[in-house]
Scaffold this active site. Structure first.
Site, mmCIF file in Angstrom:
data_model
loop_
_atom_site.group_PDB
_atom_site.id
_atom_site.type_symbol
_atom_site.label_atom_id
_atom_site.label_comp_id
_atom_site.label_asym_id
_atom_site.label_seq_id
_atom_site.Cartn_x
_atom_site.Cartn_y
_atom_site.Cartn_z
ATOM 1 N N GLY A 1 32.335 78.148 48.542
ATOM 2 C CA GLY A 1 32.523 77.679 47.177
ATOM 3 C C GLY A 1 31.376 77.935 46.234
ATOM 4 N N GLU B 1 39.247 79.669 60.226
ATOM 5 C CA GLU B 1 39.763 78.376 59.791
ATOM 6 C C GLU B 1 41.240 78.268 60.175
ATOM 7 O OE1 GLU B 1 39.384 75.526 55.913
ATOM 8 O OE2 GLU B 1 39.960 77.609 55.530
ATOM 9 N N SER C 1 60.680 71.104 46.607
ATOM 10 C CA SER C 1 59.665 70.384 47.373
ATOM 11 C C SER C 1 60.329 69.812 48.625
ATOM 12 C CB SER C 1 59.057 69.260 46.530
ATOM 13 O OG SER C 1 58.111 68.530 47.276
ATOM 14 N N GLY D 1 37.223 77.249 51.674
ATOM 15 C CA GLY D 1 37.435 76.966 53.081
ATOM 16 C C GLY D 1 36.167 76.646 53.847
ATOM 17 N N GLU E 1 31.670 69.205 42.916
ATOM 18 C CA GLU E 1 32.534 68.154 42.394
ATOM 19 C C GLU E 1 31.890 66.815 42.720
ATOM 20 O OE1 GLU E 1 36.960 69.730 42.015
ATOM 21 O OE2 GLU E 1 36.445 69.372 44.119
ATOM 22 N N LYS F 1 39.330 66.506 39.640
ATOM 23 C CA LYS F 1 39.125 67.560 38.650
ATOM 24 C C LYS F 1 39.243 67.040 37.220
ATOM 25 C CE LYS F 1 40.521 71.303 41.728
ATOM 26 N NZ LYS F 1 39.119 71.625 42.055
ATOM 27 N N GLU G 1 36.081 75.138 45.309
ATOM 28 C CA GLU G 1 35.950 74.367 46.552
ATOM 29 C C GLU G 1 36.883 75.029 47.552
ATOM 30 O OE1 GLU G 1 36.100 72.317 49.661
ATOM 31 O OE2 GLU G 1 37.727 71.402 48.521
ATOM 32 N N CYS H 1 39.472 70.516 54.443
ATOM 33 C CA CYS H 1 38.594 71.684 54.346
ATOM 34 C C CYS H 1 37.232 71.455 54.989
ATOM 35 C CB CYS H 1 38.428 72.091 52.883
ATOM 36 S SG CYS H 1 37.933 70.736 51.810
ATOM 37 N N LYS I 1 47.509 72.514 37.420
ATOM 38 C CA LYS I 1 48.609 73.083 38.207
ATOM 39 C C LYS I 1 48.464 72.632 39.655
ATOM 40 C CE LYS I 1 49.266 76.876 40.541
ATOM 41 N NZ LYS I 1 50.226 76.432 41.604
ATOM 42 N N ASP J 1 55.588 63.822 50.192
ATOM 43 C CA ASP J 1 55.314 65.183 49.727
ATOM 44 C C ASP J 1 54.398 65.959 50.667
ATOM 45 O OD1 ASP J 1 56.061 66.984 47.789
ATOM 46 O OD2 ASP J 1 54.493 66.443 46.369
ATOM 47 N N GLY K 1 45.117 72.828 41.997
ATOM 48 C CA GLY K 1 44.961 71.956 43.148
ATOM 49 C C GLY K 1 45.479 72.545 44.447
#
EC number: 1.2.1.8
Length: 486
Positions: A455, A382, A23, A249, A459, A159, A247, A281, A173, A90, A147
């Protein structure tokens, strides 16, 4: 930073594949942590653990589940600043955003579904004097959450909240670009009293995602990411008839009429393009401005955009942070060059920022193109970076047609003081999330999701809880069975 890579059965564990990934801090290019890629054995362990956890969790009453989720909310809010700091390291996003929005908005969603869980109920209907049926809303079983890297902990909470509230287990994940805060969320769930195995975390690239989407014991997949990957996830899930939420672009339009409050419209267009350095997004990247206010709009937009502070994301004064990776930086810069070549006018920005100690990071100055046309590549595709396209219009019907002329349908916005026009236009927008005289708000109570290639499913909001359940019908005979046979 040293940490275990996975979270399975209520504890942090190492991956067994022998493969690792690093990372990277997007703001300076320095490594944050080395994590292990989950093996197929790790995924199987997570699934077996989830089966055991599901048996315990689904047997609890909704009120019992609600209490545990509310305890997790309490812990999340108490640790908001620490989690926000880790999220910034991150993702590269500004701390002023993460500390106000990312953790808090996710905690709100858990709180919302915790409150909604006890309202899950079936129906009952009499059929005759001796016969009636009733229905039960039952959990699906084990759900997979996959994710994205722009809002890692928020997405993990969005989620897991409805899945767990409905009595399911979840294997999550996170993106391999932003793997850290999902592990912290798992620890908090355990601390709050969630039974072991109910929320497991596996790490790695697309191969781990494919293990989840192909596995017959996974009942549902909820995915956030780009449309091409979403199609692949949906295709894999179809082989075992999984329920899916996608979900994906967007290339969303914002329509600014001549009677709009100019200051508000400029503010919203900036938020809709530069918040989280454009890595959102729902971004309103196609800004349609009525010809009569076009010059005033771009004059104010240029002045205000050039005042935005780009810099170290950990500085609370910073408003524009770093893009997620060198690879993504290159894609955004390439899109900017194509826009320049297409004939659009560069109003401001258009380059990578390397001064003031930012040379090792992935910083792009907020960029605005004017005199754009609908067929230009940067208007159609996009970009997922701080790049705004401004287009003129004069006719209402024509701008509605132009706004809808896209493969995407995630979001749309209208700015006008004419209430009749606001409703008339927004009702014709082919998008799942629409705003009038504002942009970007997404409260827990409001369903969000896309039309067309943006999509499937929703959510948040009450209907999402139902997506994590299945209906069982039970018919009762109180009298004698009437056999058709002698």
């Amino acid at each position: 930073m040293e940490m275990n890579s996975l979270y399975i059965d209520g504890k942090a564990v190492d991956a067994t594949s022998g493969e690792t990934f690093v990372s990277i801090n997007p703001a300076n290019g320095e490594p944050i942590a080395t994590l292990g890629q989950a093996s197929s054995a790790d995924v199987e362990n997570a699934i077996e653990s989830a089966k055991r956890g599901f048996a315990v969790w689904s047997a609890m009453t909704a009120v019992e589940r609600s209490r545990i989720l509310l305890k997790a909310v309490e812990i999340l809010r108490a640790r908001n600043n620490d989690l926000a700091n880790l999220e910034v390291v991150d993702t590269g996003k500004p701390l002023q955003e993460a500390i106000e929005v990312d953790v808090a908005s996710g905690a709100d969603v858990i709180e919302y579904f915790a409150g909604l869980a006890p309202t899950l109920q079936g129906d009952q209907q009499p059929l005759s004097d001796t016969q009636f049926f009733y229905t039960r809303r039952e959990p699906l079983g084990i759900c997979a959450g996959i994710g994205a890297w722009n809002y890692p902990i928020q997405i993990a909470m969005w989620k897991s909240a409805p899945a767990l509230a409905a009595g399911n287990a979840m294997i999550f994940k996170p993106s391999e670009e932003t793997p850290l805060t999902a592990l912290k969320l798992a620890e908090i769930f355990t601390e709050a009293g969630l039974p072991d195995g109910v929320f497991n975390v596996v790490q790695g690239d697309y191969r781990v995602g494919q293990m989840l989407t192909a596995h017959p014991d996974i009942a549902k997949v909820s995915f956030t990411g780009e449309t091409g990957t979403g199609k692949a996830v949906m295709s894999d899930s179809a082989k075992t008839l999984k329920s899916v939420t996608m979900e994906l672009g967007g290339k969303s339009p914002m329509i600014i009429f001549d009677d709009a409050k100019l200051d508000d419209a400029v503010s919203a267009s900036m938020v809709a393009n530069f918040y989280t350095q454009g890595e959102v997004c729902t971004n309103g990247t196609r800004v349609y401005v009525h010809e009569s206010i076009y010059n005033d709009f771009i004059d104010q937009l240029k002045t205000r955009t050039e005042k935005l502070i780009i810099g170290n994301p950990m500085d609370m004064e910073t408003q524009i942070g770093a893009l997620i990776s060198k690879e993504h930086l290159s894609k955004v810069l390439e899109a900017i060059e194509l826009a320049k070549q297409s004939g659009a006018t560069l109003l401001t920005g258009g380059y990578q920022v390397t001064d003031n100690g930012l040379a090792n990071g992935n910083f792009v100055i907020p960029t605005v193109f004017t005199d754009c046309h609908d067929d230009m590549p940067h208007v159609q595709q996009e970009i997922f970076g701080p790049v705004m396209s401004v287009l003129k219009f004069t006719d209402e019907d024509d701008v509605i047609r132009r706004a809808n002329d896209t493969q995407y349908g995630l979001a749309a916005g209208v700015f006008t003081q004419n209430l009749s026009r606001a409703h008339r236009v927004i009702h014709q927008m082919q998008a799942g999330i629409c705003w009038v005289n504002t942009w970007g708000d997404s409260p827990a109570e409001m369903p969000v999701g896309g039309y067309k290639l943006s999509g499937v499913g929703r959510e948040n909001g009450p209907e999402t809880l139902l997506h994590y359940t299945q209906t069982k019908s039970i018919l009762i005979e109180l009298g004698d069975y009437a056999s058709p046979y002698a």
